[in-house]
Design a protein around this motif. Sequence first.
Motif, PDB file in Angstrom:
ATOM      1  N   LEU A 129      44.249  36.840  29.554  1.00 43.90           N
ATOM      2  CA  LEU A 129      44.199  35.490  30.125  1.00 43.90           C
ATOM      3  C   LEU A 129      45.418  35.220  31.002  1.00 43.90           C
ATOM      4  O   LEU A 129      45.297  34.586  32.066  1.00 43.90           O
ATOM      5  CB  LEU A 129      44.105  34.453  29.012  1.00 43.90           C
ATOM      6  CG  LEU A 129      42.827  34.465  28.162  1.00 43.90           C
ATOM      7  CD1 LEU A 129      42.886  33.386  27.086  1.00 43.90           C
ATOM      8  CD2 LEU A 129      41.582  34.281  29.027  1.00 43.90           C
ATOM      9  N   LYS A 159      46.877  37.155  32.876  1.00 43.05           N
ATOM     10  CA  LYS A 159      46.719  37.829  34.168  1.00 43.05           C
ATOM     11  C   LYS A 159      45.396  37.467  34.844  1.00 43.05           C
ATOM     12  O   LYS A 159      44.926  38.183  35.735  1.00 43.05           O
ATOM     13  CB  LYS A 159      46.854  39.338  33.984  1.00 43.05           C
ATOM     14  CG  LYS A 159      48.285  39.734  33.596  1.00 43.05           C
ATOM     15  CD  LYS A 159      48.504  41.229  33.618  1.00 43.05           C
ATOM     16  CE  LYS A 159      49.974  41.550  33.344  1.00 43.05           C
ATOM     17  NZ  LYS A 159      50.225  43.009  33.259  1.00 43.05           N
ATOM     18  N   GLY A 160      44.795  36.371  34.373  1.00 48.45           N
ATOM     19  CA  GLY A 160      43.622  35.840  35.067  1.00 48.45           C
ATOM     20  C   GLY A 160      42.304  36.471  34.707  1.00 48.45           C
ATOM     21  O   GLY A 160      41.294  36.230  35.381  1.00 48.45           O
ATOM     22  N   ASN A 161      42.265  37.273  33.657  1.00 48.33           N
ATOM     23  CA  ASN A 161      41.012  37.895  33.206  1.00 48.33           C
ATOM     24  C   ASN A 161      40.360  36.990  32.160  1.00 48.33           C
ATOM     25  O   ASN A 161      40.766  36.990  30.989  1.00 48.33           O
ATOM     26  CB  ASN A 161      41.295  39.271  32.599  1.00 48.33           C
ATOM     27  CG  ASN A 161      41.877  40.254  33.597  1.00 48.33           C
ATOM     28  OD1 ASN A 161      41.165  40.990  34.261  1.00 48.33           O
ATOM     29  ND2 ASN A 161      43.205  40.259  33.695  1.00 48.33           N
ATOM     30  N   THR A 162      39.389  36.209  32.559  1.00 51.21           N
ATOM     31  CA  THR A 162      38.726  35.280  31.630  1.00 51.21           C
ATOM     32  C   THR A 162      37.351  35.770  31.191  1.00 51.21           C
ATOM     33  O   THR A 162      36.838  35.331  30.161  1.00 51.21           O
ATOM     34  CB  THR A 162      38.573  33.899  32.275  1.00 51.21           C
ATOM     35  OG1 THR A 162      37.839  34.024  33.509  1.00 51.21           O
ATOM     36  CG2 THR A 162      39.944  33.275  32.566  1.00 51.21           C
ATOM     37  N   GLN A 192      35.365  41.252  33.743  1.00 46.83           N
ATOM     38  CA  GLN A 192      36.722  41.457  34.253  1.00 46.83           C
ATOM     39  C   GLN A 192      37.532  42.353  33.320  1.00 46.83           C
ATOM     40  O   GLN A 192      38.436  43.056  33.771  1.00 46.83           O
ATOM     41  CB  GLN A 192      37.423  40.103  34.418  1.00 46.83           C
ATOM     42  CG  GLN A 192      36.849  39.248  35.531  1.00 46.83           C
ATOM     43  CD  GLN A 192      37.535  37.894  35.610  1.00 46.83           C
ATOM     44  OE1 GLN A 192      37.945  37.328  34.592  1.00 46.83           O
ATOM     45  NE2 GLN A 192      37.671  37.374  36.826  1.00 46.83           N
ATOM     46  N   SER A 204      39.608  45.693  33.767  1.00 42.51           N
ATOM     47  CA  SER A 204      40.825  45.816  32.957  1.00 42.51           C
ATOM     48  C   SER A 204      40.464  46.303  31.553  1.00 42.51           C
ATOM     49  O   SER A 204      39.383  45.989  31.036  1.00 42.51           O
ATOM     50  CB  SER A 204      41.540  44.463  32.840  1.00 42.51           C
ATOM     51  OG  SER A 204      41.998  44.017  34.102  1.00 42.51           O
ATOM     52  N   LYS A 231      46.098  42.038  37.465  1.00 47.30           N
ATOM     53  CA  LYS A 231      46.430  40.630  37.667  1.00 47.30           C
ATOM     54  C   LYS A 231      45.521  40.070  38.735  1.00 47.30           C
ATOM     55  O   LYS A 231      45.490  40.566  39.866  1.00 47.30           O
ATOM     56  CB  LYS A 231      47.898  40.492  38.078  1.00 47.30           C
ATOM     57  CG  LYS A 231      48.368  39.043  38.127  1.00 47.30           C
ATOM     58  CD  LYS A 231      49.861  38.941  38.330  1.00 47.30           C
ATOM     59  CE  LYS A 231      50.303  37.478  38.286  1.00 47.30           C
ATOM     60  NZ  LYS A 231      51.774  37.359  38.471  1.00 47.30           N
ATOM     61  N   ARG A 232      44.745  39.055  38.385  1.00 43.56           N
ATOM     62  CA  ARG A 232      43.733  38.510  39.305  1.00 43.56           C
ATOM     63  C   ARG A 232      44.204  37.191  39.908  1.00 43.56           C
ATOM     64  O   ARG A 232      44.953  36.466  39.324  1.00 43.56           O
ATOM     65  CB  ARG A 232      42.408  38.306  38.551  1.00 43.56           C
ATOM     66  CG  ARG A 232      41.890  39.631  37.983  1.00 43.56           C
ATOM     67  CD  ARG A 232      40.553  39.477  37.289  1.00 43.56           C
ATOM     68  NE  ARG A 232      40.154  40.738  36.655  1.00 43.56           N
ATOM     69  CZ  ARG A 232      39.552  41.737  37.270  1.00 43.56           C
ATOM     70  NH1 ARG A 232      39.259  41.625  38.561  1.00 43.56           N
ATOM     71  NH2 ARG A 232      39.238  42.842  36.622  1.00 43.56           N
TER      72      ARG A 232
END
Length: 345
Positions: free
Chosen positions: A185, A187-190, A252, A281, A344-345
């Motif tokens: 989360l 790193k933007g992976n939801t 993701q 990821s 990282k998104r």
Amino acid sequence: MNVKSIDIARALGISKSTVSLALNGKPGVSEQTRQEVLACKKQLEEHGVVPPGMFSRQPEQRKRQQIKIVKITNGMKNIQGAELDLWTDVNQVFEKNLQANGYSLGLLYADFREEDQSRMIAECNADDVAGVIIFGTELKQENSPLLDGIRKPLVIYDAAPDIEKYPVILIDNRQGVELAVNELLAKGNTDIQYLCNPLPMYNYLSRRRGFQEIMKQKGLGDASDRIINTGSSIEEVHQMMREYLKTAKLPQAYIMESYHVSMGTIMAMHELNIRIPEDVSLIGIDTLPSFLTGGIDMTSIRVPHTERAYWAIQLLLKEIEHPVKEKCKLYTNCVFVDGETVKKR
């Protein structure tokens, strides 16, 4: 003369904990040992020394007391037939710490698919056994009555049967999964899915239960449909994921429940030219060296295997010396290990 437990232990060549059990009338020592401890105490109080050969359990004649470690198997190939050697370091921690406390290690395998465990129980109750550690990685809830015949101080390592009579040492599996979710989360992976090993082991069951609780807690809804069964061996995971990934829409991120899942999944992705972490990821539970992951430095959650062995011994020593009615469950924390498999998104 003011006689201490350590004085008696040295004179007889036995552990301090055995002396404590004998002096306090606790179970776990034979009547012969109890009488020799009491006689040795009296001898030291009255004369200050114990003549050589006065007692049968003096160092040159006695057999060192042992801690029996019972490795339970249930056909899951985690204890016997494991694909990676997870347990050599654990066994070394057991042996080193037991020797430091004056005990030898007695190792016993018990197949709990068999109802008759009389041999296991008899070995655990032998006069030279001071205590027992049940290596319960494959222990099932329905197996717990088979332990009732053991009359020695006992600690369960790596399982949590729903009984309160024994101390238990555990992995904090929920905390380990939360470390993985938090990293993704951050790193933007939801869009996260969870690849699981279908074996009904406590550690696996508690990890996926933790995943569902944490995802809901983070406001990401019901995650039960984000859990994907893979396989119980590296090759089973490899074959299943190779077929699954040909048609599945990639999330993701994947969290991988065990080393079997991590290795098999990465093998399949390499064969299908799925780029890690550019396309997806990955975080694996249980750290692996890069030579087992196709040369990539896998982001992972380190599971405290050897630390649990140390604390299991500490719990057992306390149980031998000062048993209490209220038993404890001790959880050891997992540790996040940064790698190169989270984008990282």
